[in-house]
Design a protein around this motif. Structure first.
Motif, PDB file in Angstrom:
ATOM      1  N   HIS A  90      41.051  34.499  40.259  1.00 26.73           N
ATOM      2  CA  HIS A  90      40.038  35.169  41.032  1.00 26.73           C
ATOM      3  C   HIS A  90      40.287  36.568  40.975  1.00 26.73           C
ATOM      4  CE1 HIS A  90      37.085  35.208  44.477  1.00 26.73           C
ATOM      5  NE2 HIS A  90      37.729  36.427  44.648  1.00 26.73           N
TER       6      HIS A  90
ATOM      7  N   ILE B 194      44.232  31.834  42.683  1.00 22.52           N
ATOM      8  CA  ILE B 194      44.215  33.182  43.233  1.00 22.52           C
ATOM      9  C   ILE B 194      44.287  34.175  42.252  1.00 22.52           C
ATOM     10  CG2 ILE B 194      44.979  34.849  44.825  1.00 22.52           C
ATOM     11  CD1 ILE B 194      46.024  32.362  46.713  1.00 22.52           C
TER      12      ILE B 194
ATOM     13  N   LEU C 102      39.434  32.718  49.643  1.00 25.22           N
ATOM     14  CA  LEU C 102      40.671  33.339  49.481  1.00 25.22           C
ATOM     15  C   LEU C 102      41.502  33.355  50.824  1.00 25.22           C
ATOM     16  CD1 LEU C 102      40.091  36.435  47.044  1.00 25.22           C
ATOM     17  CD2 LEU C 102      41.194  34.402  46.406  1.00 25.22           C
TER      18      LEU C 102
ATOM     19  N   VAL D  59      44.951  37.882  51.495  1.00 20.31           N
ATOM     20  CA  VAL D  59      44.430  38.195  50.211  1.00 20.31           C
ATOM     21  C   VAL D  59      42.976  38.869  50.412  1.00 20.31           C
ATOM     22  CG1 VAL D  59      43.768  37.709  47.866  1.00 20.31           C
ATOM     23  CG2 VAL D  59      45.427  36.413  48.734  1.00 20.31           C
ATOM     24  N   ARG D  60      42.060  38.311  51.182  1.00 23.26           N
ATOM     25  CA  ARG D  60      41.027  39.176  51.566  1.00 23.26           C
ATOM     26  C   ARG D  60      41.063  40.479  52.097  1.00 23.26           C
ATOM     27  NH1 ARG D  60      38.008  35.142  55.413  1.00 23.26           N
ATOM     28  NH2 ARG D  60      39.980  33.970  55.030  1.00 23.26           N
TER      29      ARG D  60
END
Length: 248
Positions: free
Chosen positions: A241, A238, A206, A210-211
């Motif tokens: 996920h 994304i 990612l 986003v992380r």
């Protein structure tokens, strides 16, 4: 040298923060049917349990000068009062509800509810009658030198971890505003760090932005409910996920 009483209470805070982490992990993991590293910090501590234990214990000690009934009413209500003002403080400082009881009956502003107030009252009684005396006895066994060493290491850890965790919350707020702006303009998220790659690759990592939000989303389910509506702004891989991780 740190006064022994202050040292004892700080170690008590650390131990109860760790115990709170265990409680939260067991509760959240059983509810979500996966392992959840619960809490605001990266490590195995949930400080609100530590603060709660210290405040409840201190209130109970001070209330001993009152009639027995009044002392116990104050002791049993103290965790609910702490939770309410803790929720208010988080909303004031961060502008976010980190827990929300609006969907539960007999709640007040979504910060407290009757069901959990009963749970907290039970734990408060258990704390002052059994847990606190046992923990204080174990702390005293450490002796002054080992107590100072452990407290010093614990304090250093908390300072670093709290700083990191507070930054993650502010990063989450900023990113959430950016995503909302993209949705308003009808645009899709693209990493500011020049991310590119084969979208069919299942091993894709990612993007950094986003992380950074994974920890707050993992720690606070209420944030997930508010964030779910922003998923359409992400590319499919994304979005899939995040949905698989938090909403399936």
């Amino acid at each position: 040298m740190i006064p022994q009483k202050l040292l004892t209470y700080f170690l008590y805070f650390g131990i109860m923060s760790f115990a709170g982490w265990i409680i939260e992990v067991l509760y959240r993991s059983s509810k979500e049917k996966r392992f959840v590293n619960a809490g605001f910090l990266s490590g195995p501590f949930v400080p609100i349990y530590g603060f709660g234990a210290v405040i409840i214990t201190a209130i109970h000690v001070e209330a001993q000068s009152l009639p027995s009934t009044a002392a116990w009413v104050i002791t049993l209500l103290s965790p609910t009062i702490l939770e309410y003002f803790g929720g208010w403080l988080m909303e004031t400082l961060f502008g976010m509800k980190l827990w929300d009881y609006h969907e539960r009956r007999f709640n007040l502003s979504g910060r407290i509810c009757l069901r959990f107030s009963i749970y907290w009252a039970f734990f408060a009684a258990l704390l002052v009658l059994f847990i606190q005396p046992l923990v204080f006895t174990r702390i005293m066994v450490l002796g002054p030198y080992l107590s100072h060493f452990v407290a010093g290491g614990l304090l250093a850890y908390f300072i670093v971890d709290i700083d990191h965790s507070v930054k993650s919350i502010f990063n989450f707020k900023t990113f959430q505003k950016d995503i909302a702006a993209l949705i308003e303009k009808g645009k899709e998220f693209h990493s500011a760090f020049g991310f590119s790659g084969d979208m069919d690759d299942k091993k894709l990592k990612l993007p950094m932005e986003v992380r950074r939000i994974l920890k707050p989303l993992n720690a606070f389910p209420s944030l997930r409910r508010n964030f779910k509506g922003k998923l359409p702004a992400f590319p499919d891989w994304i979005r899939n996920h995040l949905e698989k991780r938090f909403w399936k």
